[in-house]
Design a protein around this motif. Sequence first.
Motif, mmCIF file in Angstrom:
data_model
loop_
_atom_site.group_PDB
_atom_site.id
_atom_site.type_symbol
_atom_site.label_atom_id
_atom_site.label_comp_id
_atom_site.label_asym_id
_atom_site.label_seq_id
_atom_site.Cartn_x
_atom_site.Cartn_y
_atom_site.Cartn_z
ATOM 1 N N GLU A 20 7.522 1.643 0.377
ATOM 2 C CA GLU A 20 7.815 1.909 1.825
ATOM 3 C C GLU A 20 9.438 1.596 2.028
ATOM 4 O O GLU A 20 9.926 2.238 2.818
ATOM 5 N N GLU B 242 -0.884 7.200 -3.932
ATOM 6 C CA GLU B 242 -1.661 5.854 -3.970
ATOM 7 C C GLU B 242 -2.337 5.483 -2.831
ATOM 8 O O GLU B 242 -3.605 4.992 -3.209
ATOM 9 N N ALA B 243 -2.201 5.891 -1.744
ATOM 10 C CA ALA B 243 -2.812 5.831 -0.369
ATOM 11 C C ALA B 243 -4.169 6.514 -0.599
ATOM 12 O O ALA B 243 -5.546 5.979 -0.066
ATOM 13 N N GLU B 244 -4.093 7.738 -1.078
ATOM 14 C CA GLU B 244 -5.396 8.705 -1.242
ATOM 15 C C GLU B 244 -6.117 7.841 -2.192
ATOM 16 O O GLU B 244 -7.498 8.220 -2.060
ATOM 17 N N VAL C 286 -6.783 4.903 -2.888
ATOM 18 C CA VAL C 286 -7.720 3.773 -2.177
ATOM 19 C C VAL C 286 -8.255 4.328 -1.068
ATOM 20 O O VAL C 286 -8.969 3.248 -0.189
ATOM 21 N N GLY C 287 -8.456 5.529 -0.575
ATOM 22 C CA GLY C 287 -8.927 6.015 0.674
ATOM 23 C C GLY C 287 -8.170 5.629 2.019
ATOM 24 O O GLY C 287 -8.863 5.545 2.984
ATOM 25 N N ASP C 288 -7.010 5.312 2.043
ATOM 26 C CA ASP C 288 -6.098 4.978 3.207
ATOM 27 C C ASP C 288 -5.472 6.386 3.583
ATOM 28 O O ASP C 288 -4.544 6.197 4.329
ATOM 29 N N GLY C 289 -5.868 7.684 3.206
ATOM 30 C CA GLY C 289 -5.299 8.694 3.682
ATOM 31 C C GLY C 289 -5.891 9.382 5.037
ATOM 32 O O GLY C 289 -5.752 10.473 5.130
ATOM 33 N N SER C 290 -6.167 8.408 5.889
ATOM 34 C CA SER C 290 -6.668 8.938 7.299
ATOM 35 C C SER C 290 -5.607 9.814 7.754
ATOM 36 O O SER C 290 -4.650 10.273 8.213
#
Length: 71
Positions: free
Chosen positions: A31, A63-65, A67-71
């Motif tokens: 980031e 990386e977000a996808e 861990v399931g943070d791909g909202s």
Amino acid sequence: MKTDISAPSYYTSGSIETWDFIIDKHLDFLEGNIVKYVVRWKEKNGVEDLKKARVYLDKLIKEAEKVGDGS
């Protein structure tokens, strides 16, 4: 030990230095690099910095996808 580091205008032209913003917002490595390259692109390396930001953004998305943070 304090090191004298030059603060280029492309990091300090606003009301807050880029690294202070990154620290204040608790941004991670990916980031922080996205912010760094987007902030400086017009004054340093032009479109090349936007491409660098995109590389870090694509990695952050992957990386977000994971861990399931791909909202």
